[in-house]
Enzyme design. Structure first.
Site, short mmCIF file in Angstrom:
data_model
loop_
_atom_site.label_atom_id
_atom_site.label_comp_id
_atom_site.label_asym_id
_atom_site.label_seq_id
_atom_site.Cartn_x
_atom_site.Cartn_y
_atom_site.Cartn_z
N ASP A 71 4.86 -1.32 11.06
CA ASP A 71 4.25 -0.26 10.26
C ASP A 71 4.67 1.09 10.84
OD1 ASP A 71 1.97 -0.31 7.98
OD2 ASP A 71 1.78 1.53 9.16
N ASP A 97 9.72 4.22 11.22
CA ASP A 97 9.67 4.96 9.97
C ASP A 97 10.89 4.56 9.16
OD1 ASP A 97 9.56 6.72 7.87
OD2 ASP A 97 9.23 8.51 9.11
N VAL A 98 10.66 3.86 8.07
CA VAL A 98 11.79 3.27 7.33
C VAL A 98 12.63 4.31 6.60
CG1 VAL A 98 10.54 1.10 7.05
CG2 VAL A 98 10.45 2.83 5.23
N ASN A 124 7.53 -4.68 2.27
CA ASN A 124 6.31 -4.27 1.58
C ASN A 124 6.05 -2.78 1.75
OD1 ASN A 124 3.71 -4.76 0.22
ND2 ASN A 124 2.82 -4.30 2.23
N TYR A 187 8.33 6.31 -9.25
CA TYR A 187 7.80 5.04 -8.76
C TYR A 187 8.27 3.89 -9.64
CZ TYR A 187 4.38 1.59 -7.13
OH TYR A 187 3.77 0.47 -6.62
N LYS A 191 10.74 0.87 -8.40
CA LYS A 191 10.25 -0.50 -8.39
C LYS A 191 11.14 -1.40 -9.25
CE LYS A 191 7.05 -0.23 -5.44
NZ LYS A 191 7.04 -1.06 -4.23
N THR A 222 -6.88 -3.18 -3.67
CA THR A 222 -6.44 -2.88 -2.32
C THR A 222 -6.76 -1.41 -2.03
OG1 THR A 222 -4.24 -2.18 -3.03
CG2 THR A 222 -4.54 -4.54 -2.55
#
Length: 283
Positions: A71, A97-98, A124, A187, A191, A222
């Site tokens: 994460d 940090d991706v 994810n 977004y 996706k 969530t």
């Protein structure tokens, strides 16, 4: 778990698996899996629901996997590992940090070293600018694609170089990949790109005996889902079964795709949406 607001008969579709209370097995015995985005965002609620990433990491460990929980927030990764370890599972926290391509390479090496090998990868990570078309800026568009798509490509590219035959990759997309209902073009487009990318990863991995599939959750209960719908109190009552889905339901779908049970499922996008994408909804 709080599934409100719900229809009076919502409990008809609630089972032990729905709430993460089913007996554990050994469906992932000896597997070594990196879950990218295994932490969970802070929530103002005293008993927040579990997020998709944390639910997947915990469930995989319950099913016998050794899990690397990555994460961007160190405390979030550590908290997921603490849950797993408290249940007797094996987990190691990683931080990256991706949005930084070089950090992705380092994270893959750290995961492989910590686990001894790598034969499972779940991607994810995802951000949403929540901007409609006329308000969307180029920097926000670029950042969304850098996090949601580019990071997935780099992780998969490098994982394919080290994974043994029989490995599997799961890309967590969204029902937003299939429709424009959220009026959130960056977004939705990112996706949709994830679904296409997963097919390309599947094609590249096939000669190596490595599968890749995508998973598209719908309206989920969530922390991220509640943040998105905090001002839409009737949202859950309008979706199939009179309730939103849970992180555990996403986790069980991912468990199937990452396991050898799905050994001939490749390049597929699995919707976990109660049928909402097929037009099933409550009036």
């Amino acid at each position: 778990m709080n599934l409100a607001p719900t229809a009076p008969d919502a409990s008809r579709s609630v089972h032990p698996e729905t709430l993460g209370r089913a007996p554990a097995g050994q469906r992932l015995a000896s597997r070594r899996i990196l879950v990218v985005g295994a932490g969970q965002r802070p929530s103002p609620e005293p008993e927040p629901p579990i997020g998709n990433g944390r639910a997947m990491a915990v469930l995989f460990a319950r099913e016998g996997a050794h899990v690397a929980c990555l994460d961007v927030v160190p405390a979030a990764a550590a908290a997921t590992c603490a849950i797993i370890q408290a249940e007797g599972g094996r987990a190691v926290p990683l931080v990256a940090d991706v949005i930084d391509p070089e950090a992705i390479g380092r994270a893959l090496v750290e995961a492989e070293n910590a686990l001894g090998a790598l034969d499972g990868l779940v991607l994810n990570v995802g951000i949403s600018p929540r901007q409609q078309m006329d308000a969307l800026t180029v920097p926000d568009w670029d950042r969304t694609f850098d996090v949601n798509v580019r990071s997935n490509m780099i992780f998969a590219q490098q994982a394919l170089r080290v994974m043994a035959p029989g490995g599997a990759i799961v890309v967590i997309s969204s029902l937003a990949s299939q429709r424009a209902a959220s009026r959130n073009p960056a977004y939705e487009a990112s996706k949709a790109a994830q679904v296409a990318l997963a097919r390309s990863i599947a094609r590249a991995g096939e000669p190596r005996g490595i599968r890749c599939n995508s998973l598209a959750p719908g309206l989920m209960d969530t922390p991220m889902g509640r943040d998105a719908s905090r001002n839409r109190a009737s949202r859950a009552a309008q979706v199939p079964f009179g309730r939103q889905g849970t992180g555990w339901e996403v986790a069980y779908a991912a468990l199937f795709l990452i396991s050898h049970e799905a050994s001939y499922v490749n390049g597929h996008c699995l919707l976990v949406d109660g049928g909402l994408g097929a037009g099933i909804s409550r009036d």
